[in-house]
Scaffold this motif. Structure first.
Motif, PDB file in Angstrom:
ATOM      1  N   ARG A 225       6.626  -0.843  46.562  1.00  0.00           N
ATOM      2  CA  ARG A 225       6.844  -1.944  45.673  1.00  0.00           C
ATOM      3  C   ARG A 225       8.036  -1.961  44.557  1.00  0.00           C
ATOM      4  NH1 ARG A 225       3.882  -6.072  47.528  1.00  0.00           N
ATOM      5  NH2 ARG A 225       1.760  -5.655  47.765  1.00  0.00           N
ATOM      6  N   GLY A 226       8.998  -1.465  45.255  1.00  0.00           N
ATOM      7  CA  GLY A 226      10.052  -1.412  44.497  1.00  0.00           C
ATOM      8  C   GLY A 226      10.710  -0.156  43.846  1.00  0.00           C
ATOM      9  N   ARG A 227       9.517   0.737  43.897  1.00  0.00           N
ATOM     10  CA  ARG A 227       9.913   2.004  43.192  1.00  0.00           C
ATOM     11  C   ARG A 227       9.935   3.090  44.468  1.00  0.00           C
ATOM     12  NH1 ARG A 227       9.061   4.403  38.174  1.00  0.00           N
ATOM     13  NH2 ARG A 227       8.495   6.740  38.305  1.00  0.00           N
TER      14      ARG A 227
ATOM     15  N   ILE B 231      25.926  -6.093  47.524  1.00  0.00           N
ATOM     16  CA  ILE B 231      24.824  -5.330  47.683  1.00  0.00           C
ATOM     17  C   ILE B 231      24.844  -4.432  46.477  1.00  0.00           C
ATOM     18  CG2 ILE B 231      24.424  -5.714  49.971  1.00  0.00           C
ATOM     19  CD1 ILE B 231      25.300  -3.078  50.544  1.00  0.00           C
ATOM     20  N   LEU B 232      26.004  -3.942  46.110  1.00  0.00           N
ATOM     21  CA  LEU B 232      25.896  -2.948  45.065  1.00  0.00           C
ATOM     22  C   LEU B 232      25.379  -3.342  43.648  1.00  0.00           C
ATOM     23  CD1 LEU B 232      29.336  -0.874  45.319  1.00  0.00           C
ATOM     24  CD2 LEU B 232      27.079   0.003  45.775  1.00  0.00           C
ATOM     25  N   PRO B 233      25.605  -4.568  43.128  1.00  0.00           N
ATOM     26  CA  PRO B 233      24.770  -4.724  41.969  1.00  0.00           C
ATOM     27  C   PRO B 233      23.351  -4.842  42.237  1.00  0.00           C
ATOM     28  CG  PRO B 233      26.815  -6.200  42.470  1.00  0.00           C
ATOM     29  CD  PRO B 233      26.456  -5.548  43.588  1.00  0.00           C
TER      30      PRO B 233
ATOM     31  N   LYS C 215      17.876  -2.003  40.771  1.00  0.00           N
ATOM     32  CA  LYS C 215      16.616  -1.407  40.949  1.00  0.00           C
ATOM     33  C   LYS C 215      16.437  -0.255  40.106  1.00  0.00           C
ATOM     34  CE  LYS C 215      17.060  -2.084  45.960  1.00  0.00           C
ATOM     35  NZ  LYS C 215      17.061  -1.372  47.349  1.00  0.00           N
ATOM     36  N   ALA C 216      17.306   0.109  39.235  1.00  0.00           N
ATOM     37  CA  ALA C 216      17.080   1.486  38.183  1.00  0.00           C
ATOM     38  C   ALA C 216      15.767   0.754  37.212  1.00  0.00           C
ATOM     39  CB  ALA C 216      18.249   1.591  37.458  1.00  0.00           C
TER      40      ALA C 216
ATOM     41  N   PHE D  31      18.141   8.316  39.104  1.00  0.00           N
ATOM     42  CA  PHE D  31      18.129   7.245  40.266  1.00  0.00           C
ATOM     43  C   PHE D  31      19.537   6.815  40.340  1.00  0.00           C
ATOM     44  CE2 PHE D  31      18.641   2.742  41.101  1.00  0.00           C
ATOM     45  CZ  PHE D  31      17.658   2.611  42.391  1.00  0.00           C
ATOM     46  N   LEU D  32      20.408   6.509  39.386  1.00  0.00           N
ATOM     47  CA  LEU D  32      21.605   6.031  39.305  1.00  0.00           C
ATOM     48  C   LEU D  32      22.588   7.176  39.983  1.00  0.00           C
ATOM     49  CD1 LEU D  32      22.077   3.790  35.922  1.00  0.00           C
ATOM     50  CD2 LEU D  32      21.893   2.973  38.280  1.00  0.00           C
ATOM     51  N   GLY D  33      22.390   8.313  39.664  1.00  0.00           N
ATOM     52  CA  GLY D  33      23.179   9.610  40.178  1.00  0.00           C
ATOM     53  C   GLY D  33      22.903   9.506  41.695  1.00  0.00           C
TER      54      GLY D  33
END
Length: 331
Positions: free
Chosen positions: A248-250, A283-285, A290-291, A301-303
């Motif tokens: 579910r997105g996570r 797609i990158l944005p 999703k963070a 997550f971003l790393g």
């Protein structure tokens, strides 16, 4: 491109070997192995199981099986789905030199009669086949729905702009058709590949570890001239319904972020050709947004996203899994 299912039958049985990759799903594996081994030897020559270092009793259970058609390879560490399929397919080729292989996860198996339907087909027009995969309750299994490459087919491209993934994935009508449908991409559940197909595509890249390895492999086969057909008369069951909505997105565990996005970037690059850079800008944005699904771990997550993009752009797939795990851990 279509071909009637009722075309010329094979005059002699094809040497078919099944490859099953398993990791800690012994209850499911037992059902799959029983289904495969109840198939007549002239229909299915052998079953190769690649055990990805399971620790739930799978190894002991496999060691106790005495069917001569069953060959087990036990890995000392978990190599992921990609490593498992690479290892299993390599062993099957070395030991049996089959005309065709069929690959599947441990929670997937052919429906009764599916492999006999394969043997009855004229296989001369195709290098690989994709079965029609369903949940046990009869619904189409969405994660195993084959597709065309929208960047290579004008109509599919415009449909994708309007309808998203439904624009390039096969429609439910294809599952009820009386003919095969040419495709470019499919999953490793009920995927049949010929000796020629294997020569064209080689083995899966074990460095992909998890996610998208089947899409990259089958699209790579297509781009090398391999002919892949979706075959609605060959039916598989994928008993994965308990996992269908778990994320579910996570991403859990967090390390999966890296493999999912790196491998998806590789797939986009292979599929889109010269259009890759505009696609990347789009797609990158979306990936960065999703963070928000990861409160308390957004920096990690971003790393992982940053490393996934870096390695995807460099086409780097050799990162050790232990390093990926370390990136996902709290400092």
């Amino acid at each position: 491109m279509t071909q009637p299912i009722s075309s010329l039958q094979q005059t002699a049985a094809t040497r078919l070997v099944a490859v099953v990759v398993t990791y800690n799903r012994l209850a499911q594996l037992k059902v799959t192995i029983a289904r495969l081994l109840e198939t007549a030897p002239e229909t299915l020559h052998a079953v190769v199981v690649f055990d990805n270092a399971s620790d739930d009793g799978t190894g002991a259970w496999l060691a106790a099986q005495d069917d001569p058609r069953l060959l087990v390879e036990s890995s000392a560490s978990n190599l992921g789905g990609a490593g498992g399929f690479a290892g299993g397919m390599s062993l099957a080729r070395e030991r049996y030199d089959p005309d065709w292989m069929v690959v599947m996860d441990d929670d997937a198996r052919p429906e009764p009669g599916a492999l006999a339907a394969f043997q009855a087909r004229d296989l001369s027009q195709w290098d690989a086949l994709a079965a029609a995969v369903y949940f046990p309750d009869g619904r189409i299994c969405e994660m195993n729905r084959p597709s065309r490459n929208p960047f290579s087919h004008g109509r599919a491209f415009w449909r994708t702009l309007r309808r998203g993934r439904n624009g390039f994935h096969l429609s439910p009508d294809a599952y009820d058709a009386d003919h095969d449908t040419a495709i470019d991409v499919t999953s490793f559940v009920g995927f049949f590949i010929s000796r020629r197909g294997l020569e064209l595509a080689g083995l899966p890249d074990p460095g992909l570890f998890l996610y998208g390895d089947d899409g990259l492999y089958t699209l790579g086969l297509s781009t090398r001239g391999g002919r892949i057909a979706f075959t609605p008369d060959i039916r598989f069951e994928h008993d994965c319904s308990t996992f269908a909505s778990s994320q579910r997105g996570r991403f859990h565990p967090l390390w999966k972020v890296y493999y999912y996005h790196r491998n998806l970037l590789l797939l986009y690059r292979m599929a889109s050709g010269w259009m890759f850079w505009p696609v990347l800008v789009i797609i990158l944005p979306r990936w960065l947004i999703k963070a928000r699904h990861h409160p308390g771990e957004r920096l990690r997550f971003l790393g992982l996203i940053a490393r996934a993009v870096r390695d995807g752009l460099l086409r780097r797939t050799g990162t050790p899994h232990r390093k990926v795990l370390s990136w996902a851990q709290k400092p």
